[in-house]
Design an enzyme around this catalytic site. Structure first.
Site, PDB file in Angstrom:
ATOM      1  N   GLY A  25       0.866  -1.181   0.000  1.00  0.00           N
ATOM      2  CA  GLY A  25       0.000   0.000   0.000  1.00  0.00           C
ATOM      3  C   GLY A  25       0.900   1.228   0.000  1.00  0.00           C
ATOM      4  O   GLY A  25       2.131   1.095  -0.096  1.00  0.00           O
ATOM      5  N   SER A  26       0.290   2.388   0.177  1.00  0.00           N
ATOM      6  CA  SER A  26       1.097   3.614   0.089  1.00  0.00           C
ATOM      7  C   SER A  26       2.181   3.636   1.164  1.00  0.00           C
ATOM      8  O   SER A  26       3.318   4.037   0.910  1.00  0.00           O
ATOM      9  CB  SER A  26       0.191   4.847   0.196  1.00  0.00           C
ATOM     10  OG  SER A  26      -0.629   4.740   1.352  1.00  0.00           O
ATOM     11  N   GLU A  28       3.932   1.390   2.235  1.00  0.00           N
ATOM     12  CA  GLU A  28       5.018   0.431   1.985  1.00  0.00           C
ATOM     13  C   GLU A  28       5.901   0.861   0.819  1.00  0.00           C
ATOM     14  O   GLU A  28       6.997   0.332   0.644  1.00  0.00           O
ATOM     15  CB  GLU A  28       4.448  -0.965   1.688  1.00  0.00           C
ATOM     16  CG  GLU A  28       3.822  -1.636   2.902  1.00  0.00           C
ATOM     17  CD  GLU A  28       2.527  -0.963   3.332  1.00  0.00           C
ATOM     18  OE1 GLU A  28       1.759  -0.546   2.437  1.00  0.00           O
ATOM     19  OE2 GLU A  28       2.306  -0.823   4.547  1.00  0.00           O
ATOM     20  N   GLU A  47      -3.653 -10.730   1.096  1.00  0.00           N
ATOM     21  CA  GLU A  47      -2.601 -11.001   2.070  1.00  0.00           C
ATOM     22  C   GLU A  47      -2.592 -12.445   2.557  1.00  0.00           C
ATOM     23  O   GLU A  47      -1.540 -12.986   2.912  1.00  0.00           O
ATOM     24  CB  GLU A  47      -2.711 -10.046   3.258  1.00  0.00           C
ATOM     25  CG  GLU A  47      -2.379  -8.597   2.915  1.00  0.00           C
ATOM     26  CD  GLU A  47      -3.515  -7.847   2.233  1.00  0.00           C
ATOM     27  OE1 GLU A  47      -4.596  -8.448   2.007  1.00  0.00           O
ATOM     28  OE2 GLU A  47      -3.331  -6.652   1.912  1.00  0.00           O
ATOM     29  N   HIS A  70       0.635  -4.422   3.897  1.00  0.00           N
ATOM     30  CA  HIS A  70       0.095  -3.115   4.226  1.00  0.00           C
ATOM     31  C   HIS A  70      -0.220  -3.076   5.729  1.00  0.00           C
ATOM     32  O   HIS A  70      -0.342  -4.120   6.372  1.00  0.00           O
ATOM     33  CB  HIS A  70      -1.166  -2.871   3.386  1.00  0.00           C
ATOM     34  CG  HIS A  70      -1.653  -1.464   3.454  1.00  0.00           C
ATOM     35  ND1 HIS A  70      -0.811  -0.388   3.463  1.00  0.00           N
ATOM     36  CD2 HIS A  70      -2.910  -0.957   3.529  1.00  0.00           C
ATOM     37  CE1 HIS A  70      -1.528   0.727   3.527  1.00  0.00           C
ATOM     38  NE2 HIS A  70      -2.796   0.402   3.570  1.00  0.00           N
ATOM     39  N   HIS A 280      -6.943 -32.226  19.032  1.00  0.00           N
ATOM     40  CA  HIS A 280      -7.990 -31.439  18.395  1.00  0.00           C
ATOM     41  C   HIS A 280      -9.332 -31.743  19.070  1.00  0.00           C
ATOM     42  O   HIS A 280      -9.771 -31.009  19.944  1.00  0.00           O
ATOM     43  CB  HIS A 280      -8.010 -31.735  16.879  1.00  0.00           C
ATOM     44  CG  HIS A 280      -9.045 -30.982  16.123  1.00  0.00           C
ATOM     45  ND1 HIS A 280      -9.268 -31.149  14.781  1.00  0.00           N
ATOM     46  CD2 HIS A 280      -9.930 -30.053  16.525  1.00  0.00           C
ATOM     47  CE1 HIS A 280     -10.251 -30.342  14.393  1.00  0.00           C
ATOM     48  NE2 HIS A 280     -10.661 -29.684  15.432  1.00  0.00           N
ATOM     49  N   GLY A 400      -4.670 -25.752  10.726  1.00  0.00           N
ATOM     50  CA  GLY A 400      -6.001 -26.035  10.194  1.00  0.00           C
ATOM     51  C   GLY A 400      -6.669 -24.810   9.586  1.00  0.00           C
ATOM     52  O   GLY A 400      -7.860 -24.839   9.283  1.00  0.00           O
TER      53      GLY A 400
HETATM   54  N1  TZD Z   1     -12.216 -21.009   7.820  1.00  0.00           N
HETATM   55  C1  TZD Z   1     -10.887 -21.193   7.895  1.00  0.00           C
HETATM   56  C2  TZD Z   1      -9.954 -20.082   7.514  1.00  0.00           C
HETATM   57  N2  TZD Z   1     -10.369 -22.359   8.295  1.00  0.00           N
HETATM   58  C3  TZD Z   1     -11.197 -23.370   8.650  1.00  0.00           C
HETATM   59  N3  TZD Z   1     -10.633 -24.503   9.075  1.00  0.00           N
HETATM   60  C4  TZD Z   1     -12.599 -23.217   8.550  1.00  0.00           C
HETATM   61  C5  TZD Z   1     -13.063 -22.010   8.126  1.00  0.00           C
HETATM   62  C6  TZD Z   1     -13.566 -24.319   8.945  1.00  0.00           C
HETATM   63  N4  TZD Z   1     -13.514 -25.516   8.057  1.00  0.00           N
HETATM   64  C7  TZD Z   1     -12.799 -26.641   8.411  1.00  0.00           C
HETATM   65  O1  TZD Z   1     -12.149 -26.775   9.454  1.00  0.00           O
HETATM   66  S1  TZD Z   1     -12.962 -27.851   7.242  1.00  0.00           S
HETATM   67  C8  TZD Z   1     -13.959 -26.902   6.262  1.00  0.00           C
HETATM   68  C9  TZD Z   1     -14.167 -25.658   6.850  1.00  0.00           C
HETATM   69  C10 TZD Z   1     -14.961 -24.580   6.217  1.00  0.00           C
HETATM   70  C11 TZD Z   1     -14.500 -27.439   4.978  1.00  0.00           C
HETATM   71  C12 TZD Z   1     -13.493 -27.456   3.876  1.00  0.00           C
HETATM   72  O2  TZD Z   1     -14.130 -27.892   2.707  1.00  0.00           O
HETATM   73  P1  TZD Z   1     -13.392 -28.555   1.503  1.00  0.00           P
HETATM   74  O3  TZD Z   1     -13.047 -30.014   1.999  1.00  0.00           O
HETATM   75  O4  TZD Z   1     -14.346 -28.587   0.385  1.00  0.00           O
HETATM   76  O5  TZD Z   1     -12.096 -27.895   1.251  1.00  0.00           O
HETATM   77  P2  TZD Z   1     -14.004 -31.244   2.332  1.00  0.00           P
HETATM   78  O6  TZD Z   1     -13.194 -32.419   1.940  1.00  0.00           O
HETATM   79  O7  TZD Z   1     -15.269 -31.123   1.581  1.00  0.00           O
HETATM   80  O8  TZD Z   1     -14.217 -31.229   3.821  1.00  0.00           O
END
Ligand code: TZD
Ligand code: CA
Length: 526
Positions: A25-26, A28, A47, A70, A280, A400
């Site tokens: 951005g500006s 930077e 980002e 930014h 988890h 995750g």
């Molecule tokens: N947002 C972010 C940034 N990270 C996450 N992990 C999630 C939301 C929640 N989430 C999961 O933990 S798995 C999933 C979500 C939305 C579904 C992913 O769908 P996909 O894979 O189509 O990539 P599958 O095989 O259909 O589960």
């Protein structure tokens, strides 16, 4: 005297941080003025994608990487992606612009109010230099902190600092050398080797840090010497061991009770290069069976400190493997043949079973292919079909946080132009980092994205069942055509209608980025 900018560029050049991933951005722009010819600025359009690409690049190259973001809005956009970099211990050095010093207090537009505090809970170290002349030293600190602690760091720099004149003392950073050695002492080494040698039924747990540190083969040597079962640590982000090796027992389930159950009958569990443990699902129980002792070896002092049980040795797992191999004497019996792969499950109507997709990857792509996987409901199918025997074969979002996979694949491919790279991406996950397709097209990165379209957030459907929420809204994602999305970003794409079509596409080497979409049946992660 040269400018602060000149000294800083020179420092980055000397440390080899010349590939910069960013979205400016500006604030930077003054940092980017007069960028020497050896620098390469890799523009990302969001980002999250910038950090994901830098993360993949840093992991695959094993080197710290500069990220240019930014101020508050750009840094905020990056935070989700940074959660993964923290968990994978990726040394990203984030440098963000700040308003000029007199404009920060009155909160002029684009002033990042208390910028270090915004990032501090997430990154390991965050700062804004107290004066312009401290910028080169603070930048050096950001780089060394990232390298030594293996965590992202964050430096906010008021943009008028870059043109300021450096003072003579600040030139001293140019010649600094900062290294780390963490070999166990003689007594610690002897004690550890005696404990391992005396164990009747030891088990090994290897974490993603083993692969990041280039210790994939060392882990195999140690396991074969001990002749003991090997698990990968829960919430795996890099594969530390060949997944069809006869001693491999798979990835530990990410719950307290099932981990305890897995260790039943073992008197000693040696954990190398992993936190203890990144659980988890909350499945409470005893941490360890009665009579089972656990020793964790990690370079991550915080991971050693926060572990809820066991002993810990903060040391380089590589040095510990060397030491054990040296002291344990002659080799164990050969481990036996690698486990064969089962036939893939059958298609459901015109939807391929994910196992068929993975069998195609396994059969059609070279053995040294690196896979960046962000497809959450297909985890079990993946490990059933794949046969990964080399270091750096597998990357997964470490915290995750979705949005790593697609950009991460671009970054891994940029760092390893001689190795085939495939992103295995779900139709949900793809959307969080989709703009990385544009960077891949512009940079002409040889890369294959296999897009698994099941029309839903499959893993969340499964979780809904586990958590007693069978009827949650917002889980289906119909109406997405990634062949068109890819084309919009300049990436060649094709829809493969069956396994033969998919195999035919994969059999041709990628000469630039390409996306293959397949419709897949819904499966469960385990
Ligand atoms: N947002 C972010 C940034 N990270 C996450 N992990 C999630 C939301 C929640 N989430 C999961 O933990 S798995 C999933 C979500 C939305 C579904 C992913 O769908 P996909 O894979 O189509 O990539 P599958 O095989 O259909 O589960
Ligand atoms: Ca999906």
């Amino acid at each position: 005297m040269p400018s602060v900018r000149r000294v800083s560029h020179e420092f980055l050049e000397r440390r080899g941080l010349t590939t910069v991933f960013g979205n400016p951005g500006s604030n930077e722009l003054p940092f980017l003025a007069d960028l020497p010819g050896g620098f390469r600025y890799v523009l990302g359009l969001h980002e999250g994608a910038v950090v994901g690409m830098a993360d993949g690049y840093a992991q695959a190259s094993g080197r710290p990487v500069l990220v240019n973001l930014h101020a508050a809005s750009g840094s905020g956009n990056a935070m989700g992606a940074l959660t993964n970099a923290v968990a994978s211990r990726t040394p990203l050095v984030v440098v963000a612009g700040q308003q000029v010093r007199p404009a920060v207090g009155p909160e002029a537009n684009l002033a990042s109010v208390d910028a270090p505090a915004l990032m501090k809970p997430l990154v390991g170290w965050a700062a804004e230099p107290a004066c312009a002349q401290d910028v080169p030293r603070a930048l050096a600190q950001a780089v060394f902190e990232a390298e030594l602690q293996r965590r992202p760091t964050y430096l906010s720099v008021p943009y008028d600092d870059w043109a300021a004149e450096a003072d003579e003392n600040s030139l001293a950073v140019l010649d600094r050398r900062v290294e780390r050695a963490s070999v166990p002492g003689e007594k610690q080494g002897r004690r550890l080797a005696e404990r391992v040698a005396a164990a009747r039924r030891p088990a090994l747990v290897l974490g993603g840090d083993m692969d990041s540190a280039g210790l994939f083969d060392a882990g195999v040597r140690l396991a074969e010497r001990l002749g003991c079962p090997v698990w990968a640590a829960p919430s795996l982000f890099r594969l530390p061991f060949p997944n069809r090796h006869p001693l491999f027992r798979g990835v530990l389930p990410a719950g307290i009770a099932p981990v305890c159950e897995a260790f039943e009958g073992h008197d000693l569990v040696l954990v190398l290069g992993a936190p203890v443990f990144r659980y988890h699902e909350y499945l409470p129980g005893r941490y360890l069976p009665r009579g089972t002792e656990l020793i964790q070896v990690t370079e991550d002092a915080s991971a050693a400190a926060r572990a809820p049980m066991g002993e810990a040795l903060v040391a380089d797992p590589g040095a510990v493997v060397d030491l054990l191999l040296e002291r344990l004497g002659s080799a164990a019996a050969p481990a036996g043949p690698y486990r064969p792969v089962p036939a893939p499950a059958a298609a459901e109507g015109d939807r391929l079973h994910p196992e068929q997709v993975f069998a195609a990857l396994r059969d059609e792509l070279p053995e040294d292919t690196a896979y960046v996987v962000e497809s959450t409901s297909t985890n079990a199918a993946w490990w059933r079909q794949m046969d990964l025997r080399r270091s750096g074969s597998y990357y997964f979002p470490a915290a995750g946080g979705l949005g790593f996979g697609l950009p991460g694949a671009v970054g891994v491919a940029m760092a390893q132009p001689d190795r085939p790279v495939v992103g295995v991406i779900g139709d949900g996950s793809a959307n969080y980092g989709v703009t990385a397709l544009w960077t891949a097209a512009q940079q002409r990165i040889p890369l294959t994205i296999v897009l698994l379209r099941n029309g839903t957030y499959g893993a969340l459907r499964w979780f809904g069942g586990l958590l007693g929420v069978p009827d949650a809204p917002g889980l289906d994602i119909p109406g997405l055509d990634f062949t068109k999305i890819a084309q919009g970003y300049g990436v060649r794409s094709v829809h493969a209608g069956d396994a033969d079509e998919l195999r035919a596409v994969l059999a041709e080497p990628a000469d630039g980025p390409r996306l293959v979409q397949v419709d897949t049946a819904l499966t469960t992660p385990s």
